[in-house]
Motif scaffolding. Structure first.
Motif, PDB file in Angstrom:
ATOM      1  N   ALA A  54       0.832  -1.205   0.000  1.00  0.00           N
ATOM      2  CA  ALA A  54       0.000   0.000   0.000  1.00  0.00           C
ATOM      3  C   ALA A  54       0.868   1.257   0.000  1.00  0.00           C
ATOM      4  O   ALA A  54       0.529   2.250  -0.661  1.00  0.00           O
ATOM      5  N   LEU A  55       1.966   1.222   0.702  1.00  0.00           N
ATOM      6  CA  LEU A  55       2.884   2.366   0.725  1.00  0.00           C
ATOM      7  C   LEU A  55       3.434   2.640  -0.669  1.00  0.00           C
ATOM      8  O   LEU A  55       3.467   3.784  -1.136  1.00  0.00           O
ATOM      9  N   GLU A  56       3.837   1.574  -1.360  1.00  0.00           N
ATOM     10  CA  GLU A  56       4.355   1.737  -2.723  1.00  0.00           C
ATOM     11  C   GLU A  56       3.264   2.275  -3.654  1.00  0.00           C
ATOM     12  O   GLU A  56       3.490   3.206  -4.424  1.00  0.00           O
ATOM     13  N   GLU A  57       2.076   1.688  -3.580  1.00  0.00           N
ATOM     14  CA  GLU A  57       0.962   2.132  -4.430  1.00  0.00           C
ATOM     15  C   GLU A  57       0.602   3.582  -4.144  1.00  0.00           C
ATOM     16  O   GLU A  57       0.384   4.377  -5.061  1.00  0.00           O
ATOM     17  N   ALA A  58       0.547   3.948  -2.876  1.00  0.00           N
ATOM     18  CA  ALA A  58       0.200   5.322  -2.489  1.00  0.00           C
ATOM     19  C   ALA A  58       1.236   6.315  -3.003  1.00  0.00           C
ATOM     20  O   ALA A  58       0.888   7.401  -3.472  1.00  0.00           O
ATOM     21  N   SER A  59       2.499   5.939  -2.956  1.00  0.00           N
ATOM     22  CA  SER A  59       3.538   6.866  -3.413  1.00  0.00           C
ATOM     23  C   SER A  59       3.527   6.995  -4.934  1.00  0.00           C
ATOM     24  O   SER A  59       3.745   8.075  -5.468  1.00  0.00           O
ATOM     25  N   GLN A  60       3.224   5.915  -5.651  1.00  0.00           N
ATOM     26  CA  GLN A  60       3.180   5.977  -7.119  1.00  0.00           C
ATOM     27  C   GLN A  60       1.963   6.754  -7.610  1.00  0.00           C
ATOM     28  O   GLN A  60       2.040   7.449  -8.617  1.00  0.00           O
ATOM     29  N   GLN A  61       0.845   6.608  -6.924  1.00  0.00           N
ATOM     30  CA  GLN A  61      -0.395   7.236  -7.366  1.00  0.00           C
ATOM     31  C   GLN A  61      -0.726   8.516  -6.594  1.00  0.00           C
ATOM     32  O   GLN A  61      -1.764   9.128  -6.847  1.00  0.00           O
ATOM     33  N   THR A  62       0.142   8.888  -5.670  1.00  0.00           N
ATOM     34  CA  THR A  62      -0.048  10.060  -4.794  1.00  0.00           C
ATOM     35  C   THR A  62      -1.484  10.151  -4.266  1.00  0.00           C
ATOM     36  O   THR A  62      -2.198  11.114  -4.487  1.00  0.00           O
ATOM     37  N   ARG A  63      -1.879   9.080  -3.581  1.00  0.00           N
ATOM     38  CA  ARG A  63      -3.204   9.034  -2.959  1.00  0.00           C
ATOM     39  C   ARG A  63      -3.138   8.145  -1.724  1.00  0.00           C
ATOM     40  O   ARG A  63      -2.188   7.409  -1.531  1.00  0.00           O
ATOM     41  N   VAL A  64      -4.159   8.224  -0.914  1.00  0.00           N
ATOM     42  CA  VAL A  64      -4.247   7.387   0.276  1.00  0.00           C
ATOM     43  C   VAL A  64      -4.731   5.997  -0.128  1.00  0.00           C
ATOM     44  O   VAL A  64      -5.683   5.875  -0.902  1.00  0.00           O
ATOM     45  N   VAL A  65      -4.081   4.963   0.363  1.00  0.00           N
ATOM     46  CA  VAL A  65      -4.497   3.586   0.120  1.00  0.00           C
ATOM     47  C   VAL A  65      -4.841   2.976   1.473  1.00  0.00           C
ATOM     48  O   VAL A  65      -4.001   2.924   2.371  1.00  0.00           O
ATOM     49  N   ARG A  66      -6.052   2.542   1.624  1.00  0.00           N
ATOM     50  CA  ARG A  66      -6.512   1.950   2.883  1.00  0.00           C
ATOM     51  C   ARG A  66      -6.158   0.465   2.928  1.00  0.00           C
ATOM     52  O   ARG A  66      -6.247  -0.233   1.917  1.00  0.00           O
ATOM     53  N   LEU A  67      -5.788  -0.003   4.099  1.00  0.00           N
ATOM     54  CA  LEU A  67      -5.478  -1.415   4.287  1.00  0.00           C
ATOM     55  C   LEU A  67      -6.763  -2.190   4.551  1.00  0.00           C
ATOM     56  O   LEU A  67      -7.646  -1.715   5.248  1.00  0.00           O
ATOM     57  N   GLY A  68      -6.836  -3.391   4.011  1.00  0.00           N
ATOM     58  CA  GLY A  68      -7.997  -4.230   4.226  1.00  0.00           C
ATOM     59  C   GLY A  68      -7.811  -5.199   5.374  1.00  0.00           C
ATOM     60  O   GLY A  68      -8.772  -5.737   5.907  1.00  0.00           O
ATOM     61  N   SER A  69      -6.570  -5.437   5.769  1.00  0.00           N
ATOM     62  CA  SER A  69      -6.298  -6.405   6.830  1.00  0.00           C
ATOM     63  C   SER A  69      -6.002  -5.700   8.142  1.00  0.00           C
ATOM     64  O   SER A  69      -5.743  -4.502   8.184  1.00  0.00           O
ATOM     65  N   SER A  70      -6.029  -6.480   9.194  1.00  0.00           N
ATOM     66  CA  SER A  70      -5.602  -6.016  10.511  1.00  0.00           C
ATOM     67  C   SER A  70      -5.018  -7.221  11.234  1.00  0.00           C
ATOM     68  O   SER A  70      -5.133  -8.348  10.771  1.00  0.00           O
ATOM     69  N   CYS A  71      -4.377  -6.971  12.333  1.00  0.00           N
ATOM     70  CA  CYS A  71      -3.810  -8.066  13.123  1.00  0.00           C
ATOM     71  C   CYS A  71      -3.658  -7.603  14.560  1.00  0.00           C
ATOM     72  O   CYS A  71      -3.669  -6.418  14.848  1.00  0.00           O
ATOM     73  N   GLN A  72      -3.512  -8.577  15.437  1.00  0.00           N
ATOM     74  CA  GLN A  72      -3.264  -8.241  16.838  1.00  0.00           C
ATOM     75  C   GLN A  72      -1.811  -7.837  16.980  1.00  0.00           C
ATOM     76  O   GLN A  72      -0.919  -8.489  16.429  1.00  0.00           O
ATOM     77  N   ARG A  73      -1.592  -6.783  17.706  1.00  0.00           N
ATOM     78  CA  ARG A  73      -0.232  -6.327  17.958  1.00  0.00           C
ATOM     79  C   ARG A  73       0.427  -7.256  18.964  1.00  0.00           C
ATOM     80  O   ARG A  73      -0.144  -7.528  20.022  1.00  0.00           O
ATOM     81  N   PRO A  74       1.643  -7.755  18.656  1.00  0.00           N
ATOM     82  CA  PRO A  74       2.312  -8.630  19.612  1.00  0.00           C
ATOM     83  C   PRO A  74       2.616  -7.883  20.923  1.00  0.00           C
ATOM     84  O   PRO A  74       2.865  -6.685  20.923  1.00  0.00           O
ATOM     85  N   GLU A  75       2.566  -8.619  22.011  1.00  0.00           N
ATOM     86  CA  GLU A  75       2.909  -8.035  23.306  1.00  0.00           C
ATOM     87  C   GLU A  75       4.371  -7.588  23.294  1.00  0.00           C
ATOM     88  O   GLU A  75       5.223  -8.277  22.733  1.00  0.00           O
ATOM     89  N   PRO A  76       4.666  -6.434  23.881  1.00  0.00           N
ATOM     90  CA  PRO A  76       6.067  -5.992  23.938  1.00  0.00           C
ATOM     91  C   PRO A  76       6.900  -6.920  24.804  1.00  0.00           C
ATOM     92  O   PRO A  76       6.380  -7.562  25.724  1.00  0.00           O
ATOM     93  N   ARG A  77       8.158  -6.990  24.526  1.00  0.00           N
ATOM     94  CA  ARG A  77       9.082  -7.812  25.322  1.00  0.00           C
ATOM     95  C   ARG A  77       9.608  -6.987  26.455  1.00  0.00           C
ATOM     96  O   ARG A  77       9.906  -5.889  26.419  1.00  0.00           O
TER      97      ARG A  77
END
Length: 62
Positions: free
Chosen positions: A39-62
């Motif tokens: 999405a970062l690459e696509e957003a930079s090439q097209q100069t627009r915001v690209v929304r992510l479709g996925s999500s995940c649980q953030r790992p617990e900090p060590r």
């Protein structure tokens, strides 16, 4: 000093996973990171915001 304390974190994560604990860098997390990078690459090439479709649980900090 801080760098030396973080040196073995990857090995510790691997050892924890071998002992049966869930791995912090699981497939769900890896897919989300990959989608964010694409999405970062696509957003930079097209100069627009690209929304992510996925999500995940953030790992617990060590």
């Amino acid at each position: 000093m801080l760098e030396q304390l973080r040196r073995g974190l990857g090995v510790r994560d691997l050892a924890d996973a071998v002992e049966g604990r869930p791995h912090r860098a699981n497939a769900e997390f890896a897919f989300h990171v990959l989608e964010a990078m694409c999405a970062l690459e696509e957003a930079s090439q097209q100069t627009r915001v690209v929304r992510l479709g996925s999500s995940c649980q953030r790992p617990e900090p060590r």
